[in-house]
Design an enzyme around this catalytic site. Sequence first.
Site, PDB file in Angstrom:
ATOM      1  N   ASN A   7       0.851  -1.106   0.001  1.00  9.78           N
ATOM      2  CA  ASN A   7       0.065  -0.026   0.022  1.00  9.78           C
ATOM      3  C   ASN A   7       0.993   1.272  -0.068  1.00  9.78           C
ATOM      4  O   ASN A   7       1.497   1.730   0.900  1.00  9.78           O
ATOM      5  CB  ASN A   7      -0.866  -0.200   1.342  1.00  9.78           C
ATOM      6  CG  ASN A   7      -1.710   1.258   1.276  1.00  9.78           C
ATOM      7  OD1 ASN A   7      -1.756   2.248   0.489  1.00  9.78           O
ATOM      8  ND2 ASN A   7      -2.785   1.165   2.447  1.00  9.78           N
ATOM      9  N   LYS A  14       3.078   0.710   3.211  1.00 10.30           N
ATOM     10  CA  LYS A  14       2.653  -0.213   4.056  1.00 10.30           C
ATOM     11  C   LYS A  14       2.904  -1.622   3.383  1.00 10.30           C
ATOM     12  O   LYS A  14       2.470  -1.696   2.177  1.00 10.30           O
ATOM     13  CB  LYS A  14       1.441  -0.245   4.667  1.00 10.30           C
ATOM     14  CG  LYS A  14       1.200   1.053   5.586  1.00 10.30           C
ATOM     15  CD  LYS A  14      -0.231   0.794   5.857  1.00 10.30           C
ATOM     16  CE  LYS A  14      -0.718   2.278   6.770  1.00 10.30           C
ATOM     17  NZ  LYS A  14      -2.078   2.956   6.506  1.00 10.30           N
ATOM     18  N   ARG A  84      -2.579  -1.986  -3.323  1.00  9.04           N
ATOM     19  CA  ARG A  84      -3.887  -1.521  -3.116  1.00  9.04           C
ATOM     20  C   ARG A  84      -3.936  -0.033  -3.767  1.00  9.04           C
ATOM     21  O   ARG A  84      -2.739   0.701  -3.923  1.00  9.04           O
ATOM     22  CB  ARG A  84      -3.957  -1.111  -1.532  1.00  9.04           C
ATOM     23  CG  ARG A  84      -5.336  -0.438  -1.203  1.00  9.04           C
ATOM     24  CD  ARG A  84      -5.230   0.610  -0.257  1.00  9.04           C
ATOM     25  NE  ARG A  84      -6.496   1.110   0.036  1.00  9.04           N
ATOM     26  CZ  ARG A  84      -6.389   2.357   0.770  1.00  9.04           C
ATOM     27  NH1 ARG A  84      -5.303   2.817   1.154  1.00  9.04           N
ATOM     28  NH2 ARG A  84      -7.618   2.986   0.988  1.00  9.04           N
ATOM     29  N   HIS A 172     -13.158   2.592  -0.138  1.00 11.65           N
ATOM     30  CA  HIS A 172     -13.148   1.716   0.640  1.00 11.65           C
ATOM     31  C   HIS A 172     -13.878   0.380   0.246  1.00 11.65           C
ATOM     32  O   HIS A 172     -14.360  -0.541   1.000  1.00 11.65           O
ATOM     33  CB  HIS A 172     -14.142   1.883   2.026  1.00 11.65           C
ATOM     34  CG  HIS A 172     -13.556   2.915   3.012  1.00 11.65           C
ATOM     35  ND1 HIS A 172     -14.254   3.802   3.423  1.00 11.65           N
ATOM     36  CD2 HIS A 172     -12.275   3.105   3.306  1.00 11.65           C
ATOM     37  CE1 HIS A 172     -13.659   4.795   4.194  1.00 11.65           C
ATOM     38  NE2 HIS A 172     -12.462   4.247   4.216  1.00 11.65           N
ATOM     39  N   GLY A 204     -11.366   7.593   8.025  1.00 10.50           N
ATOM     40  CA  GLY A 204     -12.237   7.731   6.778  1.00 10.50           C
ATOM     41  C   GLY A 204     -13.374   6.874   7.143  1.00 10.50           C
ATOM     42  O   GLY A 204     -13.102   5.661   7.701  1.00 10.50           O
ATOM     43  N   ARG A 233     -12.480  15.130   8.347  1.00 10.35           N
ATOM     44  CA  ARG A 233     -13.311  15.516   6.826  1.00 10.35           C
ATOM     45  C   ARG A 233     -14.661  15.892   7.381  1.00 10.35           C
ATOM     46  O   ARG A 233     -15.358  15.265   8.234  1.00 10.35           O
ATOM     47  CB  ARG A 233     -13.267  14.330   5.953  1.00 10.35           C
ATOM     48  CG  ARG A 233     -12.098  14.279   5.258  1.00 10.35           C
ATOM     49  CD  ARG A 233     -11.788  13.019   4.263  1.00 10.35           C
ATOM     50  NE  ARG A 233     -10.994  12.163   4.727  1.00 10.35           N
ATOM     51  CZ  ARG A 233     -10.768  10.841   4.366  1.00 10.35           C
ATOM     52  NH1 ARG A 233     -11.733  10.314   3.431  1.00 10.35           N
ATOM     53  NH2 ARG A 233      -9.786  10.032   4.871  1.00 10.35           N
ATOM     54  N   GLY A 325     -16.124   1.117  13.945  1.00 15.55           N
ATOM     55  CA  GLY A 325     -17.170   0.174  13.983  1.00 15.55           C
ATOM     56  C   GLY A 325     -16.770  -0.922  14.764  1.00 15.55           C
ATOM     57  O   GLY A 325     -17.654  -1.563  15.308  1.00 15.55           O
ATOM     58  N   GLU A 378      -8.478  -5.669   4.620  1.00 10.21           N
ATOM     59  CA  GLU A 378      -8.431  -5.615   3.121  1.00 10.21           C
ATOM     60  C   GLU A 378      -7.105  -6.368   2.545  1.00 10.21           C
ATOM     61  O   GLU A 378      -7.103  -6.622   1.525  1.00 10.21           O
ATOM     62  CB  GLU A 378      -8.048  -4.103   3.186  1.00 10.21           C
ATOM     63  CG  GLU A 378      -9.431  -3.164   3.130  1.00 10.21           C
ATOM     64  CD  GLU A 378      -9.268  -1.945   3.738  1.00 10.21           C
ATOM     65  OE1 GLU A 378      -9.543  -1.093   3.011  1.00 10.21           O
ATOM     66  OE2 GLU A 378      -9.053  -1.602   4.897  1.00 10.21           O
TER      67      GLU A 378
HETATM   68  P1  AMP Z   1      -9.083   3.146  11.334  1.00 11.17           P
HETATM   69  O1  AMP Z   1      -8.845   4.336  10.754  1.00 11.17           O
HETATM   70  O2  AMP Z   1      -9.970   2.100  10.878  1.00 11.17           O
HETATM   71  O3  AMP Z   1      -7.525   2.851  11.999  1.00 11.17           O
HETATM   72  O4  AMP Z   1      -9.754   3.754  12.824  1.00 11.17           O
HETATM   73  C1  AMP Z   1      -9.204   4.696  13.695  1.00 11.17           C
HETATM   74  C2  AMP Z   1     -10.369   5.080  14.619  1.00 11.17           C
HETATM   75  O5  AMP Z   1     -10.877   3.949  15.392  1.00 11.17           O
HETATM   76  C3  AMP Z   1      -9.965   6.268  15.576  1.00 11.17           C
HETATM   77  O6  AMP Z   1     -11.027   7.279  15.696  1.00 11.17           O
HETATM   78  C4  AMP Z   1      -9.693   5.394  16.945  1.00 11.17           C
HETATM   79  O7  AMP Z   1     -10.204   6.327  17.889  1.00 11.17           O
HETATM   80  C5  AMP Z   1     -10.920   4.499  16.582  1.00 11.17           C
HETATM   81  N1  AMP Z   1     -10.982   3.381  17.500  1.00 11.17           N
HETATM   82  C6  AMP Z   1      -9.844   2.428  17.667  1.00 11.17           C
HETATM   83  N2  AMP Z   1     -10.002   1.565  18.831  1.00 11.17           N
HETATM   84  C7  AMP Z   1     -11.109   2.128  19.583  1.00 11.17           C
HETATM   85  C8  AMP Z   1     -11.918   1.766  20.598  1.00 11.17           C
HETATM   86  N3  AMP Z   1     -11.307   0.773  21.355  1.00 11.17           N
HETATM   87  N4  AMP Z   1     -12.935   2.438  21.046  1.00 11.17           N
HETATM   88  C9  AMP Z   1     -13.139   3.572  20.175  1.00 11.17           C
HETATM   89  N5  AMP Z   1     -12.730   3.844  19.019  1.00 11.17           N
HETATM   90  C10 AMP Z   1     -11.596   3.243  18.678  1.00 11.17           C
END
Ligand code: AMP
Length: 391
Positions: A7, A14, A84, A172, A204, A233, A325, A378
């Site tokens: 990536n 990455k 990617r 995504h 994102g 964003r 999520g 992914e």
């Molecule tokens: P990503 O871009 O998929 O790596 O997601 C990053 C986001 O996930 C950030 O806003 C983090 O604060 C959130 N995140 C990661 N772990 C947790 C957690 N245990 N509880 C709530 N948010 C989380």
Amino acid sequence: MRVLVLNCGSSSVKFAVIDTATHEAISSGLVENIGVNGHIKAKGPTSKIDTMVDAPTHVEAIAAMQDFLKTENLVDSIEAIGHRVVHGGKYITSAPVTREVIDYIKSITLFAPLHEPAHAMGMEVAKKYFPTLPQVAVFDTAFHQTMPRKAFLYGIPYKYYEDLQIRRYGFHGTSHRYVSAEAARLLGKKPEDLNCITAHLGNGSSAAAIRGGKCVDTTMGFTPLDGLVMGTRSGSLDPAILFFLNKKLGFDIDRLDKLVNKESGLLGLSGLSNDMRTLTQAASEGHEGAKIALEVFCYKLAREIGGITMALPTLDALIFTGGIGENSRIVRETTLESLSILGFKMDKARNEKNGKESGGIISREGSTPIAMVIATNEELLIALDTEELVK
Ligand code: AMP
């Protein structure tokens, strides 16, 4: 097959070596701050590194990654490379990397100015360091190419679609495709028999409506700025706000770009942070900005999910994925409460455990639609696509 998944971003590379038989990552890592103070962090079966590296360009970054893979005796076992690619323009599926593909990616630089040149460069450099390996490009937009015209066109003169290809592309896609297929598998259904919404919520965020395995609508648009409120964003905006800020405060294009991409979303609403963990903690301690950010994030998410649900004949499941999520109980709970009109009934205990002890399901036993949490992967899907095309 062992596939090296790359990536390549504007200042980082990455990587992961994935075994497609076991679905495991044998090694993974990242070279970051390319061109400034290069730094490599990587782990393999026998060792880890976390050190500065001289990487003025992607050439030295990929060389440093290869050196690490050599010390781990992995290089000779790799049979293909999967890249990617953020924007695939006209591509509707993954494609073997050819001169034509690289030139096309360069030609659509305007669609994703930071990413496309880095992807093209990554393919050229990978060819130099791994000259015998076949390479495959896996596009984030490809999964959304099944959207019908009524979903991908904007309400502006049609000639801008014809002449400049201005349309909703969606992003995504690899994540939406992976978790929707996983949901079908976990629910014991064929992908053709599942109508679902996938919500990829991270820095994102986007949601997609998937009808029988095919995307029929999604929230991100011409760029990844559209749709949901994200870390920094804004998501969807009335475009007239930009005209107003230009007239009232003299903001030019670059200033507006920075405002909506880097200063908005959770960060802008809370005045505190773009990180959901920080905001959840702060909100529980009474921070007003954090409460507002959480409230708007979840409401807009429910609103957009409600909107794209209209693209489906029935709604069987809603799947949460991405850092937020997969981990944020409060975001899922608040969003599902707003979506109770669609019939969702959350099971508190299941939600508390992120669905880990209930096959991913966080809705009440027997209730429909089903709400689920599925960890995205992914890299695995890129590796599987690469294997399929190479074979
Ligand atoms: P990503 O871009 O998929 O790596 O997601 C990053 C986001 O996930 C950030 O806003 C983090 O604060 C959130 N995140 C990661 N772990 C947790 C957690 N245990 N509880 C709530 N948010 C989380």
